[in-house]
Design an enzyme around this catalytic site. Structure first.
Site, PDB file in Angstrom:
ATOM      1  N   GLY A 121     -20.041 -21.565   4.946  1.00 25.28           N
ATOM      2  CA  GLY A 121     -21.220 -21.226   4.596  1.00 25.28           C
ATOM      3  C   GLY A 121     -21.200 -19.996   3.894  1.00 25.28           C
ATOM      4  O   GLY A 121     -22.864 -19.453   3.997  1.00 25.28           O
ATOM      5  N   SER A 122     -20.525 -18.887   3.631  1.00 21.11           N
ATOM      6  CA  SER A 122     -20.838 -17.420   3.354  1.00 21.11           C
ATOM      7  C   SER A 122     -21.504 -17.517   1.617  1.00 21.11           C
ATOM      8  O   SER A 122     -22.178 -16.141   1.561  1.00 21.11           O
ATOM      9  CB  SER A 122     -19.204 -16.914   3.065  1.00 21.11           C
ATOM     10  OG  SER A 122     -18.827 -17.288   2.654  1.00 21.11           O
ATOM     11  N   ASN A 123     -21.174 -18.756   0.182  1.00 18.60           N
ATOM     12  CA  ASN A 123     -21.937 -18.849  -0.331  1.00 18.60           C
ATOM     13  C   ASN A 123     -23.327 -19.541   0.309  1.00 18.60           C
ATOM     14  O   ASN A 123     -24.537 -18.703  -0.834  1.00 18.60           O
ATOM     15  CB  ASN A 123     -21.659 -19.869  -1.442  1.00 18.60           C
ATOM     16  CG  ASN A 123     -19.899 -18.925  -2.356  1.00 18.60           C
ATOM     17  OD1 ASN A 123     -20.366 -18.179  -2.725  1.00 18.60           O
ATOM     18  ND2 ASN A 123     -19.298 -19.636  -1.740  1.00 18.60           N
ATOM     19  N   LEU A 182     -17.414 -30.565   0.181  1.00 20.50           N
ATOM     20  CA  LEU A 182     -16.436 -30.731   0.120  1.00 20.50           C
ATOM     21  C   LEU A 182     -16.191 -32.715  -0.052  1.00 20.50           C
ATOM     22  O   LEU A 182     -15.158 -33.429  -0.480  1.00 20.50           O
ATOM     23  CB  LEU A 182     -15.623 -30.545   1.410  1.00 20.50           C
ATOM     24  CG  LEU A 182     -14.654 -29.409   1.075  1.00 20.50           C
ATOM     25  CD1 LEU A 182     -14.107 -29.117   2.865  1.00 20.50           C
ATOM     26  CD2 LEU A 182     -14.253 -28.936  -0.013  1.00 20.50           C
ATOM     27  N   HIS A 194     -16.212 -23.174  -8.078  1.00 23.74           N
ATOM     28  CA  HIS A 194     -15.514 -23.634  -7.629  1.00 23.74           C
ATOM     29  C   HIS A 194     -14.293 -21.983  -7.870  1.00 23.74           C
ATOM     30  O   HIS A 194     -14.679 -21.531  -8.797  1.00 23.74           O
ATOM     31  CB  HIS A 194     -14.749 -24.194  -8.601  1.00 23.74           C
ATOM     32  CG  HIS A 194     -13.450 -24.922  -8.700  1.00 23.74           C
ATOM     33  ND1 HIS A 194     -12.400 -25.920  -7.736  1.00 23.74           N
ATOM     34  CD2 HIS A 194     -12.128 -24.484  -9.740  1.00 23.74           C
ATOM     35  CE1 HIS A 194     -11.353 -25.996  -7.805  1.00 23.74           C
ATOM     36  NE2 HIS A 194     -10.750 -24.931  -8.407  1.00 23.74           N
ATOM     37  N   ASP A 249     -15.225 -30.895 -10.760  1.00 22.15           N
ATOM     38  CA  ASP A 249     -14.534 -29.435 -11.657  1.00 22.15           C
ATOM     39  C   ASP A 249     -14.955 -29.571 -12.994  1.00 22.15           C
ATOM     40  O   ASP A 249     -14.740 -29.234 -13.650  1.00 22.15           O
ATOM     41  CB  ASP A 249     -14.095 -28.681 -10.838  1.00 22.15           C
ATOM     42  CG  ASP A 249     -13.287 -28.918  -9.547  1.00 22.15           C
ATOM     43  OD1 ASP A 249     -14.640 -28.812  -8.931  1.00 22.15           O
ATOM     44  OD2 ASP A 249     -12.647 -29.015  -8.960  1.00 22.15           O
TER      45      ASP A 249
HETATM   46  C1  GRF Z   1     -15.890 -21.001  -1.424  1.00 22.52           C
HETATM   47  O1  GRF Z   1     -14.687 -20.620  -2.094  1.00 22.52           O
HETATM   48  C2  GRF Z   1     -16.264 -22.293  -2.651  1.00 22.52           C
HETATM   49  O2  GRF Z   1     -15.868 -21.622  -4.392  1.00 22.52           O
HETATM   50  C3  GRF Z   1     -15.656 -23.914  -2.419  1.00 22.52           C
HETATM   51  O3  GRF Z   1     -14.921 -23.752  -1.217  1.00 22.52           O
HETATM   52  C4  GRF Z   1     -15.115 -22.081  -0.997  1.00 22.52           C
HETATM   53  C5  GRF Z   1     -16.547 -22.345   0.640  1.00 22.52           C
HETATM   54  O4  GRF Z   1     -16.980 -21.343   1.066  1.00 22.52           O
HETATM   55  N1  GRF Z   1     -16.341 -25.532  -3.167  1.00 22.52           N
HETATM   56  P1  GRF Z   1     -18.122 -20.776   1.599  1.00 22.52           P
HETATM   57  O5  GRF Z   1     -18.446 -22.263   2.946  1.00 22.52           O
HETATM   58  O6  GRF Z   1     -19.464 -20.427   1.047  1.00 22.52           O
HETATM   59  O7  GRF Z   1     -17.633 -20.034   2.292  1.00 22.52           O
END
Ligand code: GRF
Length: 207
Positions: free
Chosen positions: A14-16, A91, A110, A151
């Site tokens: 969940g870093s995004n 996922l 992505h 995608d």
């Molecule tokens: C990211 O690289 C995103 O593009 C992909 O999965 C990864 C998730 O990273 N779909 P995080 O969980 O947000 O750290």
């Protein structure tokens, strides 16, 4: 304009998600993060939600079939009047019913320049391994609207980075993740300002 009600779907770190939370807390996005939904119990993103007083919801994909699972998420987002669904390291594939219900209101990040290194099976380190093995000179990140194929939907934003000769899948992943943390919140911000318009396969960004 009232803040747009946002749900983020995750499966892992969940870093995004964190990048979105940070921008919302700085009032840089006209959005309210209402709920974080995970299909995995041990996803660290659920901790992040908790740390920021955001509702975290586990809908375990192991215990029900694909359509039932999708129905559970769909009712969770509908019940909360969600207007934007963000897939941030999520996922699972959403089913047709979900995608139709939230047409042009689901976005995904992505870690490559779509249409390269994307689609079925391209997730995690595999994306970056493939880019390094192919010998491409650039890769990057893409944020796009979600349609029924993996995608595949209309592209909102892309950003490229150069590969160094010595880059490995791991180093490329780190570089691209930093780009993702800029690109995904930017796309959410544009959506929340109602600046995105889907015209066929293209997305127009209003000034
Ligand atoms: C990211 O690289 C995103 O593009 C992909 O999965 C990864 C998730 O990273 N779909 P995080 O969980 O947000 O750290």
């Amino acid at each position: 304009m009232s803040p747009v009600r946002v749900a983020v779907l995750i499966s892992g770190s969940g870093s995004n998600l964190q990048a979105i939370i940070d921008k919302i807390e700085k009032n840089e996005i006209n959005g309210e993060l209402v709920v974080v939904i995970s299909n995995k119990e041990n996803a660290y993103g659920l901790e992040r939600a908790k740390n920021h007083n955001i509702e975290g919801l586990l809908i375990d994909s192991k215990t029900v079939d694909h359509h039932e699972y999708n129905r559970l998420i769909l009712s969770a987002v509908k019940e909360r009047n969600i207007e934007l669904v963000v897939l941030a390291g999520y996922l699972r594939i959403l089913d047709k019913e979900f995608i139709e219900a939230y047409k042009d209101r689901i976005i995904n990040i992505h870690p490559s320049l779509i249409p390269s290194f994307c689609g079925k099976g391209f997730y995690g380190l595999k994306v970056h391994q493939s880019a390094v093995e192919y010998g491409v000179k650039i890769s990057g990140a893409t944020v796009h609207f979600v349609d029924e194929k993996a995608d595949n939907g209309p592209i909102i934003l892309q950003k490229a980075i150069s590969l160094d000769f010595d880059d490995t899948a791991e180093s490329l992943q780190r570089k691209i993740l930093a780009v993702e943390h800029e690109l995904l919140p930017e796309a959410v911000k544009l959506f929340c300002e109602k600046k995105l318009k889907v015209i066929g396969r293209k997305v127009s960004i209003c000034k």
